[in-house]
Enzyme design. Structure first.
Site, PDB file in Angstrom:
ATOM      1  N   HIS A   8       0.840  -1.120   0.018  1.00 59.79           N
ATOM      2  CA  HIS A   8      -0.027  -0.122   0.068  1.00 59.79           C
ATOM      3  C   HIS A   8       0.984   1.154   0.086  1.00 59.79           C
ATOM      4  O   HIS A   8       0.714   2.414  -0.747  1.00 59.79           O
ATOM      5  CB  HIS A   8      -0.977   0.004   1.160  1.00 59.79           C
ATOM      6  CG  HIS A   8      -1.550   1.138   1.450  1.00 59.79           C
ATOM      7  ND1 HIS A   8      -2.685   1.679   0.608  1.00 59.79           N
ATOM      8  CD2 HIS A   8      -1.197   2.042   2.326  1.00 59.79           C
ATOM      9  CE1 HIS A   8      -3.318   2.707   0.908  1.00 59.79           C
ATOM     10  NE2 HIS A   8      -2.562   3.192   2.148  1.00 59.79           N
ATOM     11  N   GLU A  53     -10.720   1.989   3.178  1.00 57.37           N
ATOM     12  CA  GLU A  53      -9.519   1.448   3.366  1.00 57.37           C
ATOM     13  C   GLU A  53      -9.558   0.265   4.168  1.00 57.37           C
ATOM     14  O   GLU A  53     -10.224   0.353   5.295  1.00 57.37           O
ATOM     15  CB  GLU A  53      -8.371   2.438   4.516  1.00 57.37           C
ATOM     16  CG  GLU A  53      -8.307   3.473   3.315  1.00 57.37           C
ATOM     17  CD  GLU A  53      -6.791   4.365   3.931  1.00 57.37           C
ATOM     18  OE1 GLU A  53      -6.646   4.293   5.214  1.00 57.37           O
ATOM     19  OE2 GLU A  53      -6.183   5.003   3.124  1.00 57.37           O
TER      20      GLU A  53
HETATM   21 CA    CA Z   1      -5.792   4.083   7.296  1.00 55.71          CA
END
Ligand code: CA
Length: 451
Positions: free
Chosen positions: A157, A222
């Site tokens: 990420h 997320e």
């Molecule tokens: Ca986050």
């Protein structure tokens, strides 16, 4: 019994609760693929009708009322402190006891609920007194969250996001040395199924000279795991890496909703602020580290040439078994898909063993300056992404900032979230020789900004 003997007994008793052949007299707990077989027993806080909120345990499609079970005198000995702490509207007291009392409660609960166990012969009496169908209760926040810190533990990420802003140097030089995090806000953490209102804020596109104020135009989810702190540490004291898991109580799902346009404009130089604290959703069921025991594994190996973790973040035990093999998924269903009775579509699937840091390392690092962690504090893992495009845990990564929108079965497309979109996070752990366990769901529907 000595402390060492007691620890050994509790480990042997724990192993029995994880026995894959163990079945429950609660039939729905034996359904293949259920999130909540007898090997799981995750805690939750719930309210039934007009009764005061209380702590329960999920078993199949039912919730076992721990307050009622405790009042009937079903627990004894070492399980009593944890059973008594369940007579509360939040888990903070239970968490503060640390992991061993909760393990003692788990052992007796498993015995009560197993086929052929102490509760089996009395099931006609116990079932109506203790068990409630899950769809008849309101699931509440597991604990009062005093502090919330969100980490950035997925190197995939961090690399994917970093590449958008710094193609030459996606990862900053500190990333592989220090578990990066920011202090989030606890007051806006909400339980699954709470609607998420699109935030209004300052945003400035690169093509605009000055910012404007309005509803976020790039709302994102997320996909994260949350670690909940059990027993805390006092201010000025630290938590050794080998002791960290005794301070970590449970894991749950976490959706760290993010307004990317607000974030892009505000984040320098001090990091995320209003782009993140309008809502963060957590799943209502919290899974104990004891239930996750069969799914422990090392994290994916670090890339060749990466530094070793510094000594205070390094231990043999953490390297060998500090990770948890949890598969995480994001599902989306738009308002139109609901209207047309279309099933939700899976947007991504990732694996928590692909994180760069373990929860033990995050917790140890957090307390390494003497910061006091308290029962009910939440540590977010950061977005869990993997190496492949289908492993990307947020839309920012999946759609390359909306440059490559996702086409949905309804014919709609999404770069970021629209009003009416329902985002569902799921998580589960499975492997050969163990019974699959799940985390339930973390759901949120986006509703329109205030006018
Ligand atoms: Ca986050």
């Amino acid at each position: 019994m000595s402390v060492a003997e007691r620890a050994l007994t509790s480990r042997a008793a724990l192993a029995e609760t994880l026995d894959p052949t163990r079945r429950s007299w609660v039939a729905s707990a034996n359904t293949p693929g259920t999130d909540f077989p007898i090997q799981n027993l995750p805690f939750c806080v719930f309210r039934h009708g007009q009764h005061v909120p209380r702590i329960g345990v999920a078993i199949g499609g039912q919730i076992l009322d721990l307050r009622a079970a405790s009042a009937r005198g079903l627990f004894s000995g070492e399980a009593l402190p944890a059973a008594e702490a369940c007579d509360a509207p939040s888990m903070n007291g239970l968490m503060a006891l640390g992991r061993l009392p909760a393990r003692a409660l788990r052992v007796q609960l498993s015995e009560l609920l197993r086929e052929g166990g102490s509760g089996d012969s009395a099931r006609e009496v116990l079932a109506p007194a203790l068990l409630l169908p899950r769809d008849e209760v309101a699931l509440l926040m597991p604990a009062v969250v005093g502090d919330y810190t969100d980490f950035y533990a997925s190197v995939h990420h961090a690399t994917n996001v970093g590449r958008m802003f710094r193609p030459d140097q996606p990862l900053l030089p500190n990333y592989k040395w220090v578990p990066i995090g920011y202090h989030g806000r606890a007051s806006s953490i909400v339980v699954s199924e709470t609607p998420v209102r699109r935030p209004i804020g300052q945003r400035k596109a690169p093509t605009e000279d000055t910012p404007t104020v309005g509803p976020s135009r790039s709302l994102d989810y997320e996909l994260e795991l949350a670690g909940w702190v059990g027993a805390g540490n006092t201010l000025g004291n630290t938590i050794a890496i080998d002791d960290a898991e005794s301070h970590l109580f449970v894991l749950s799902l976490l959706n760290d909703w993010s307004a990317r346009d607000l974030q892009a404009w505000e984040y320098q130089p001090l990091g995320p602020f209003l782009a993140k604290n309008f809502a963060s959703s957590v799943s209502p069921f919290v899974v104990t580290l004891d239930a996750l025991e069969p799914f422990r594994a090392p994290l994916a190996p670090r890339a060749e040439g990466d530094p070793e973790a510094l000594a205070y973040l390094s231990s043999e035990s953490d390297r060998e078994r500090g990770g948890f093999g949890i598969t995480l998924e994001v599902w989306l269903r738009t308002a139109r898909m609901r209207h047309e009775a279309l099933e939700p579509v899976r947007l991504s699937r990732s694996q928590s063993l692909d994180l760069y840091w373990t929860f033990a390392q995050m917790l140890t690092h957090h307390a390494s300056n003497g910061c006091n962690m308290r029962s009910g504090d939440v540590l977010g893992s950061g977005t869990v992404s993997g190496a492949a495009p289908e492993n990307r845990g947020c839309l920012l990564e999946l759609t390359e900032r909306a440059a490559q929108p996702i086409v949905l079965p309804s014919g709609e497309s999404r770069g970021f979230l629209e009003d009416g979109d329902e985002v569902t996070l799921r998580g589960y752990a499975e492997r050969e020789g163990a019974v699959r366990i799940g985390f339930g769901e973390c759901v949120g529907v986006v509703i329109a900004a205030r006018s």
